[in-house]
Design an enzyme around this catalytic site. Sequence first.
Site, short mmCIF file in Angstrom:
data_model
loop_
_atom_site.label_atom_id
_atom_site.label_comp_id
_atom_site.label_asym_id
_atom_site.label_seq_id
_atom_site.Cartn_x
_atom_site.Cartn_y
_atom_site.Cartn_z
N GLU A 1 2.82 -5.01 5.18
CA GLU A 1 3.36 -4.14 4.27
C GLU A 1 5.00 -5.15 4.31
OE1 GLU A 1 4.46 0.19 5.18
OE2 GLU A 1 6.24 -0.54 5.37
N TYR B 1 2.36 8.01 5.41
CA TYR B 1 3.29 7.00 6.03
C TYR B 1 4.44 8.24 6.19
CZ TYR B 1 6.45 3.92 7.20
OH TYR B 1 8.07 2.93 7.44
N ASP C 1 17.29 1.87 2.98
CA ASP C 1 17.04 1.08 4.52
C ASP C 1 18.83 0.96 5.20
OD1 ASP C 1 14.39 -0.48 4.83
OD2 ASP C 1 15.38 -0.64 1.85
#
Lengths: 263, 399
Positions: A49, A174, A60
């Site tokens: 990735e 995911y 994040d």
Amino acid sequence: MRRIADALEVCRQDGRLAFIPYITAGDPDPETTLDLVRMLADEGADMIELGVPFSDPLADGVTNQRAAMRALAAGMNLATVLDLVARVRKTVKVPLVLFTYFNPIYRMGVEAFARRASQAGVDGVLVIDLPPDEDKRYRRTLTATGLDPIFMLAPNSSDRRRELVAACTEAFIYYISRAGVTGVRDDLPAGLREDVARLRLTCNRPVVVGFGVSRREHLLALEGKADGVVVGSALVRVVEEVGGGAAAVTGIRNVVRNLLGRS
Amino acid sequence: MSGSVGPNEKGYFGEFGGCFVPETLMTPVLELAAAYEEAREDEEFQRELTYYLMEFAGRPTPLTFARGLSEEVGRGARIYLKREDLLHTGAHKLNNTLGQVLLARRMGKRRVVAETGAGQHGVATATAAALFGLECVIYMGAEDVRRQAPNVQRMRILGASVHEVETGSRTLKDAINEAMRDWVTHVGHTAFILGSVLGPHPYPMMVRDFQATIGREVREQILDAEDRLPDRLVACVGGGSNSIGLFSEFLADDGVAMVGVEAGGEGVASGRHAARFAGGAPGVFQGTLTQVLQDAHGNILTTHSISAGLDYPAVGPEHSRLHQIGRVRYVDVGDEEALAGFHFLARREGIIPALESSHAVAWVMRTEVLEPHELVIINLSGRGDKDLDEVARQAGMGA
């Protein structure tokens, strides 16, 4: 070209967890990323990735935020990330997935992005702030150019959302291990193994787990439960500690070998 | 309701809006939308909100005829100020936080998080949280903590914990990023109290609805005072909640012109500004598709304004729609001009306005931007107590 599905199928037949390292593209410079991707492929990464640096990475944690800032400072953006992928592709066969926020793609134009990404050799695209509820044109456009659109599920996703995401994702789902942002964690959440095993059965898609997966024992715990794991911040923080170049390659290689039990 | 256009059930105003959030926030956002739809139709909820707006916050706020300003502008102009500066906590923000915190309580949340720029939304959130006994965490950019220090103290006194955000431009956008990171981490028991008509659906609609009380009062008040509707409404636009709160009631009245005033900072040409309609392009930012200041690669630009509350690179999606269809005209006013408006209102009207609201005042004072004999309403969205240090610093007087 179904590099992602093929790679996951090979892992399944081998009865092992796919190992998917994440690094931020261009952190701290493009040459380091090229060397890192080659090294990761050599070390047995089943898929890689690449994070596209964005100015406002709201999903994040601090490690990946700072990596994005370093990459932006090095002049990286979506276009230069695609150039980098094209260079990587000349020597590396492993499937490549872009992990990005939506605005850089929106700005480039979804059609132009899909065409350029496909030409560069990208295999899949995961847009963290684009749930499948939005922009069906995006999904169709990617699929039409041979790219795999990848969507996420979280522990709090309702059954209805699980069905929706499974219907929109072919390559893999995911699965976000916990509520929160990306980053290294000491433990996997209680119940994660059971959740993943159940999801894999009900959704009938490969399931890859990410967010907080950072230790050898995390990988062992998910062995046989998930199809793959993404390890990101545990690698990215090495770049922060040692900088770029050979030191980053050596440092991250050591972390990877530890994770895979080869040290 | 009122003359507002949309949004549709997916949160779109025309092509703008939507819900662009990570999967972990999808379920909470959908739950919030459902809970809000229910509360909106629930008479008991509306009665309780109205009670607190009147008996706690001090609604209705006055509509004051601005004699000095009308004389200064001349040519027969009659200018009124909607006095949101007189609302409890000193700005329109409390209209929204009372609504959202009541809704959070109804949903069983025990903790609220919010971002703040000028600090007014943070103070209003801390106030509502104190009133209803919820834990309160506020994120504020370090640059804003510096220039709006009195509001930081107020939030702490009200029992909120204030976290300084050191990332990015260290202003409002970074505070929103950090508040969203907190929300995504504590999503089960935490409500995100967004301060403007921004973010994913249902926030732009919900915040507008809570602020629409401003326009509804104005309609009654101006009909009482002048026996006719205004010719023009003027309000500053950061995220755009005070302006939409005033405008939405009048959108269907074709004779009412509307002007949204953005922060021109040091001038659009300088690159140091927050004039999204002059310098931006459509993009997806912090949950919504709207007009955004961004570079050629889709990275968000840093902004500048003397007023922390307007210092933000995107604007609410409904504004993008109103701009696109030409219903509202968007203009920009720079730092110096806004300061002149600030001082004029203080000396001639005896009202110290927030630097944000001063932008709207300053636009009206421009030479002949109004037609002769116009009846104009400026939304005086907040008072300037928080800005005294910054104004002194700007004037070089030393605080």
